[in-house]
Design an enzyme around this catalytic site. Sequence first.
Site, short mmCIF file in Angstrom:
data_model
loop_
_atom_site.label_atom_id
_atom_site.label_comp_id
_atom_site.label_asym_id
_atom_site.label_seq_id
_atom_site.Cartn_x
_atom_site.Cartn_y
_atom_site.Cartn_z
N ARG A 21 -8.76 36.37 -6.28
CA ARG A 21 -9.22 36.79 -4.95
C ARG A 21 -8.49 36.01 -3.86
O ARG A 21 -8.12 36.58 -2.83
CB ARG A 21 -10.73 36.59 -4.82
CG ARG A 21 -11.55 37.52 -5.70
CD ARG A 21 -13.03 37.32 -5.49
NE ARG A 21 -13.48 37.77 -4.17
CZ ARG A 21 -14.67 37.50 -3.65
NH1 ARG A 21 -15.53 36.76 -4.31
NH2 ARG A 21 -14.99 37.97 -2.46
N CYS B 174 -15.71 30.49 1.52
CA CYS B 174 -15.64 31.37 0.35
C CYS B 174 -15.70 32.79 0.87
O CYS B 174 -15.10 33.10 1.89
CB CYS B 174 -16.76 31.05 -0.64
SG CYS B 174 -18.43 31.13 0.06
#
Length: 285
Positions: free
Chosen positions: A194, A250
């Site tokens: 990611r 995040c």
Amino acid sequence: MQTLSLPPESPIDLTTTYIVSPQWLAKHLNSALLVIDCRFSLPEPELGQQQYDSGHIPGAYYLDLNKHLSSPVQDHGGRHPLPNWQTFVDTLNLLGMQSTPQTPVVIYDASRFAFAARLWWMLRYLGHGNVALLDGGIDAWIKAGLPLSRETPPSQVGRFMPQPQADWVVDIDYVRQHKDTPGTVVIDARSADRFRGEREPIDPIAGSVPGAVNYFWKDLSTDAGLLKAPDELAQYWRGVDNADEVIVYCGSGVTACVNLFSQVVAGKPMGKLYPGGWSDWCSYL
């Protein structure tokens, strides 16, 4: 990792302990201890409540990531904006939270601290340091053969007086202005794929904040959900020892808190949280 081992009659002080074992928690359930269940599933938002209803640590209250630990989603600000703090304080008071003396709190989940660390950080942000996480979460509790309950404890009357640490939080403007400053390290806590933009299962755009480095939050615990030892964590974070400022993000300010928690356990300075994270950053692209 060695966890707290105190006789049951000792005053409970978790301010420098950070993590406790199931055995320790079991010995202290009948003391003035507040236990909070934070189980949650991003793809199944109701699952955490269902799991709690099916069986939880006796006496534990349940706090939901979406309902209690976040505010409603807006166009910007990320998928899990920090909650309205007065509303959150009202919730804590219903759990019997006291500031003088500080109520000892133990938090657990079933996701390698992903959601429990968010609440840990929030309590610390509000000035409540007498808080620890359950090593291994509820899975470790069950593995130890300890009992579960389906009873929901009654509401209490608390007197929690927040003392926010405003400089612990940064927004997108701050990150934009400081990310390229010498001595500033921006950390992405998501998985490597990611971070590299190869896969994005949640947000509409893949990628990461330009200049960020990747420290995956799951690297901080074992596959069994046990936190790694402080010296191992200190070694893990050695790459930012010389940084003047560390900013952690995040997807939406949740698993980044596992990184922040582990920094404290490792004896390192805790970085600042960019709670909007990639979900906020990519909303401006």
